[in-house]
Design a protein around this motif. Sequence first.
Motif, PDB file in Angstrom:
ATOM      1  N   ASN A 175      -3.325 -31.292  -6.009  1.00  0.00           N
ATOM      2  CA  ASN A 175      -3.724 -30.297  -5.025  1.00  0.00           C
ATOM      3  C   ASN A 175      -3.368 -30.723  -3.602  1.00  0.00           C
ATOM      4  O   ASN A 175      -3.336 -29.898  -2.682  1.00  0.00           O
TER       5      ASN A 175
ATOM      6  N   ARG B 237     -10.036 -35.454  -5.221  1.00  0.00           N
ATOM      7  CA  ARG B 237      -9.346 -34.889  -4.077  1.00  0.00           C
ATOM      8  C   ARG B 237      -9.120 -35.958  -3.019  1.00  0.00           C
ATOM      9  O   ARG B 237      -9.980 -36.793  -2.753  1.00  0.00           O
TER      10      ARG B 237
ATOM     11  N   LYS C 296      -0.252 -28.844  -2.791  1.00  0.00           N
ATOM     12  CA  LYS C 296      -0.557 -27.448  -2.477  1.00  0.00           C
ATOM     13  C   LYS C 296      -1.121 -27.310  -1.067  1.00  0.00           C
ATOM     14  O   LYS C 296      -0.710 -26.447  -0.290  1.00  0.00           O
ATOM     15  N   ARG C 297      -2.086 -28.193  -0.742  1.00  0.00           N
ATOM     16  CA  ARG C 297      -2.748 -28.113   0.558  1.00  0.00           C
ATOM     17  C   ARG C 297      -1.752 -28.294   1.708  1.00  0.00           C
ATOM     18  O   ARG C 297      -1.743 -27.526   2.675  1.00  0.00           O
TER      19      ARG C 297
ATOM     20  N   ASP D  28      -4.079 -36.599  -6.924  1.00  0.00           N
ATOM     21  CA  ASP D  28      -4.477 -35.204  -7.044  1.00  0.00           C
ATOM     22  C   ASP D  28      -3.318 -34.319  -6.613  1.00  0.00           C
ATOM     23  O   ASP D  28      -2.897 -34.355  -5.457  1.00  0.00           O
TER      24      ASP D  28
ATOM     25  N   GLN E 103      -6.182 -22.382  -6.335  1.00  0.00           N
ATOM     26  CA  GLN E 103      -6.476 -23.810  -6.476  1.00  0.00           C
ATOM     27  C   GLN E 103      -6.203 -24.246  -7.903  1.00  0.00           C
ATOM     28  O   GLN E 103      -6.611 -23.598  -8.867  1.00  0.00           O
ATOM     29  N   ARG E 104      -5.499 -25.345  -8.082  1.00  0.00           N
ATOM     30  CA  ARG E 104      -5.171 -25.841  -9.416  1.00  0.00           C
ATOM     31  C   ARG E 104      -6.443 -26.310 -10.096  1.00  0.00           C
ATOM     32  O   ARG E 104      -7.173 -27.148  -9.569  1.00  0.00           O
TER      33      ARG E 104
END
Length: 340
Positions: free
Chosen positions: A275, A24, A278-279, A273, A5-6
């Motif tokens: 992330n 998020r 990534k998700r 965000d 996780q960043r």
Amino acid sequence: MMLKQRPQVASAGQARRATRCSVRVTCSAQTTMSGEVTIRRRPPHGLETQPCGPHAFRVGGLPDENKPQNILEEIVWWKAREVEVMREKQPLALLHAIAKKMDAPRDFRAAIAAKAKETGRPGLIAEVKKASPSKGVIQPDFDPVRIAKSYEAGGAACLSVLTDEKFFQGSFQNLTKIRAAGVTCPLLCKEFIVEAYQVYKARASGADAILLIAAVLPNADLAYFMKAAQNLGMTCLIEVHTEGELARVLQLPDVEKHLLGINNRDLGTFKVDLNVTKRIMDSEWGQQVKERGIIMVGESGIFTPEDVAFVQQAGCGAILVGESIVKQGDIVSGVKALLA
């Protein structure tokens, strides 16, 4: 190997941005999995006013649900009116004739892939952007040609040119000026497309690619606009915000010939965000993107070389960046530093 996780704050620069970059994006299970269109194309109870010259009337008493639920919906509702005005000034038949006489479009996807292979970094789509609804004016000394040439000199693979006037202070004329100035990078028309008319308007203005937003357009419309673009020799960048939207657009025919993008900005709050990238790329649909060799573009929230590395490791072969470089005094150096 799965990405860690960043961290929300990993440097002083990131700390300064924490208030705008650390929230998020949250999606309900239904929204994430269904991938349904979330942006309504028009007010559900009709318009409060109708254009009728000096005889316009306003209807009152409409429920609150007849108001836009977020800024993207407000933009989309405005586009319906804007396109009608443009069509009156420049009929579709005329646009089609102009588009057909244009020089052959540049290969947007190939330019991204070539630059990534050359540098080992994601191909940069640098955005010619004066303002945004969330930040207001970003670059007060706005000269689209100067900015475009600086991006190209700095090493951008392609350019994105905002054409929305009301919310971003852009214009289709900026596309035309940049192309006429001899800029050789392929150009993306950053327009909120809801009608085929805008596809032809983009090509007639010098665009080599167009943006299509999955939150706004069902697959039938996406497929239709993709065919219209391909008929004109253009590439599409299809933008998603959730796993469900990605799963849906992966069903589109010939999607491998185009690009997909993940926008890290929440449509409701406008918070950003990284992330989110990534998700989504860690999901089964993100894995399918990698397996099928589709170029994924990371969009929004990219400010530093560390951000670039993060989305690259997540699986992005390209990045779309505007605010962090367009507002710099020395844009050439800013682009080079971002890609260092």
